[in-house]
Design an enzyme around this catalytic site. Structure first.
Site, mmCIF file in Angstrom:
data_model
loop_
_atom_site.group_PDB
_atom_site.id
_atom_site.type_symbol
_atom_site.label_atom_id
_atom_site.label_comp_id
_atom_site.label_asym_id
_atom_site.label_seq_id
_atom_site.Cartn_x
_atom_site.Cartn_y
_atom_site.Cartn_z
ATOM 1 N N HIS A 195 6.520 -27.760 2.557
ATOM 2 C CA HIS A 195 7.530 -28.635 3.139
ATOM 3 C C HIS A 195 8.815 -28.602 2.314
ATOM 4 O O HIS A 195 9.897 -28.901 2.823
ATOM 5 C CB HIS A 195 7.025 -30.084 3.194
ATOM 6 C CG HIS A 195 5.878 -30.284 4.127
ATOM 7 N ND1 HIS A 195 4.575 -30.074 3.750
ATOM 8 C CD2 HIS A 195 5.843 -30.680 5.427
ATOM 9 C CE1 HIS A 195 3.774 -30.329 4.775
ATOM 10 N NE2 HIS A 195 4.521 -30.694 5.798
ATOM 11 N N ASP A 269 3.686 -23.155 11.784
ATOM 12 C CA ASP A 269 3.873 -24.440 11.129
ATOM 13 C C ASP A 269 5.330 -24.835 11.390
ATOM 14 O O ASP A 269 6.139 -24.041 11.863
ATOM 15 C CB ASP A 269 3.572 -24.333 9.632
ATOM 16 C CG ASP A 269 3.108 -25.663 9.034
ATOM 17 O OD1 ASP A 269 3.318 -26.704 9.673
ATOM 18 O OD2 ASP A 269 2.553 -25.652 7.920
#
Length: 524
Positions: A195, A269
């Site tokens: 992230h 993702d």
């Protein structure tokens, strides 16, 4: 899939725009459908992904109504959510999940219980009108310093992870909801959160094949409907240039996945994650992902810090993919193949929902507290210099050592450093659970007196050298009888306080820990 009437006919601009839309999967703000999103759903958008900001737990039926709005705009929309259980929940984010996380299920090592957990997750999704759950995590957590997988994994043993991945996905899909295993080819041996940055999986190919691929292979053989790729660099996967790009953008990773026999939906993702945004950007990343074999472009959560507006995020990806399709960088056949797989999943889910006989999936709680306490452990500091820490799993001993009388004034310190980006922000379920037994006083180390009485501190990252471990060390000097609740992985280091390792931060786990601290063992 695009229908031009001829394999060689060029699509019209309207057809091409619909084709591009059919592989894009955005998130959004709010508990109702924004007008811009309703419009693009009508123009062929693949569907939507829900996050916690889309769910209002105080409004019964709200999320099902929202899903109905989505399907009114696009009857075959793919509606997805991250509902792993444990600390990663969207549908129960505000009040806490009533399904234990993967690490607890792995420690219990009861595949029937894991399948029951999967059925509960499937039921939650089905009742919300969701047809694709981005779970379970199939990563083998072989690196104890992993900051983003950890307790989201069933464990560090490949065979154990494989059998529980299969059990949970079967439970989810028994309810007619597609499961999506993640994060291919394996995010378990990394030390960077994708992230925030771009992790590397520095493993020899034979180690990757032996340790990290088997759970995905088993999931594919069990009929999993979708696989999510990881934003990780895997040196040696593909040619030298390819192997330095994230797996999501690496054609060799897509080829590896298909070589395992997977014919389902390959999902990226989130493209707004740092590993993509800070390298190639979401727009170019989307084009490269499609060229690498992706079928569905997950754009991510617009509520994350640093994100663009939801519509701007969508337009960045849409414009980039459309331009690449128009200039020939992205062959039409690639888009058509991806779109065909999205539609194939949508049709599968319609049939699977109709065929699923049992829509209940078991009781939500299923007396989880009585089961999961068997996976807890207690780490005690050495009583004499030179001794090593002692760990016990004996519940009666654990409860006896920890118990404070109900109604005791309890100082509560939270040593955690914000929320896990995968989990997103949530309530403090441990504080809420402890408040049912004690007079809870939220405190900090500076606020404690020299004789503070009963003290509990909450942590989730006690790796060597961590800020949280240092905070425990300082607290031990002031309150040596304080108790630590560790919601993360049990660290392989000596701890300065008696520590309950509960491997989870769900509401059901918080309740079980609070019961132990009050002197009772749930279910006994």
């Amino acid at each position: 899939m695009l229908n031009t009437g001829s394999d060689s006919a060029e699509p019209t601009q309207e057809e091409l725009r619909r084709l591009v839309n059919s592989v894009i999967w955005p998130g959004f703000h709010g508990t109702t459908l924004p007008s811009w999103l309703r419009k693009v759903l009508g123009e062929g958008l693949a569907g939507v992904v829900y996050f916690s900001q889309n769910i209002d737990p105080d409004s019964p039926g709200q999320i099902a109504k929202l899903s109905a709005e989505v399907r009114a705009a696009h009857p075959l929309a793919v509606i997805g959510v991250d509902e792993e259980g444990g600390g990663v929940s969207r549908l129960q984010a505000k009040r806490g999940s009533l399904v234990p996380g993967a690490a607890l299920l792995g420690r219990l090592d009861d595949v029937e219980l894991s399948e029951a957990a999967g059925r509960t997750l499937g039921r939650l999704c089905r009742e919300a009108g969701i047809n694709l759950n981005l779970a379970p995590v199939a990563d083998v957590n072989t690196n104890p310093l992993n900051p983003v997988i950890g307790v989201r994994s069933f464990g560090a043993d490949t065979a154990l992870v494989g059998r529980h991945t299969v059990a949970v996905l079967r439970g989810i899909q028994a309810l007619g909801v597609g499961a999506c295993v993640k994060h291919f080819p394996g995010h378990g041996d990394t030390v960077t959160d994708s992230h925030l940055g771009l992790p590397r999986l520095d493993l020899k190919p034979e180690v990757l094949k032996a340790q990290h691929l088997p759970p995905f292979q088993q999931a594919i053989e069990a009929g999993v409907q979708a696989v999510m790729t990881a934003h990780i660099v895997v040196p040696g996967l593909g040619d030298p240039a390819q192997s330095e790009t994230p797996a999501t953008l690496n054609p060799a990773a897509g080829e590896l996945l298909r070589s395992l026999g997977f014919r389902g939906l390959q999902i990226t993702d989130a493209l707004d994650m740092g590993a993509i945004r800070a390298t190639v950007g979401s727009g170019l990343g989307a084009v490269q992902a499609l060229l690498a074999g992706a079928d569905l472009l997950c754009l991510g959560n617009p509520a994350n810090a640093g994100s663009k507006s939801e519509e701007a995020e969508y337009l960045e990806v849409f414009d980039a993919v459309l331009a690449a399709a128009q200039n020939g960088q992205l062959p039409r056949e690639v888009l058509e193949t991806a779109s065909g797989r999205v539609m194939a999943f949508a049709r599968w889910s319609t049939q699977a929902m109709e065929a699923a006989a049992d829509t209940r999936g078991g009781a939500v709680e299923q007396d989880w507290a009585a089961r999961i306490v068997n996976a807890f452990s207690l780490s005690e500091p050495p009583s004499e210099p030179g001794e090593i820490s002692r760990t016990t799993n004996e519940l009666e001993e654990l409860a006896k050592k920890l118990a404070w009388p109900t109604g005791t004034e309890l100082h509560f310190l939270d040593a955690r450093r914000g929320h896990n980006m995968a989990a997103g922000p949530s309530g403090n379920f441990f504080a809420a659970a402890l408040s049912e037994h004690y007079q809870l006083r939220r405190s900090s180390l500076d606020q404690l007196s020299s004789t503070p009485g009963a003290v509990v501190v909450l942590a989730d990252a006690l790796q060597p050298g961590s800020e949280q471990l240092e905070a425990l060390t300082q607290l031990a000097k002031k309150a040596p009888k304080a108790i630590c609740i560790n919601a993360g992985m049990a660290p392989g280091v000596q701890l300065p306080l008696s520590t309950v390792n509960c491997f989870d931060s769900s509401r059901i786990t918080a309740r079980a820990v609070a019961a132990l601290l009050s002197g009772s063992v749930p279910g006994r």
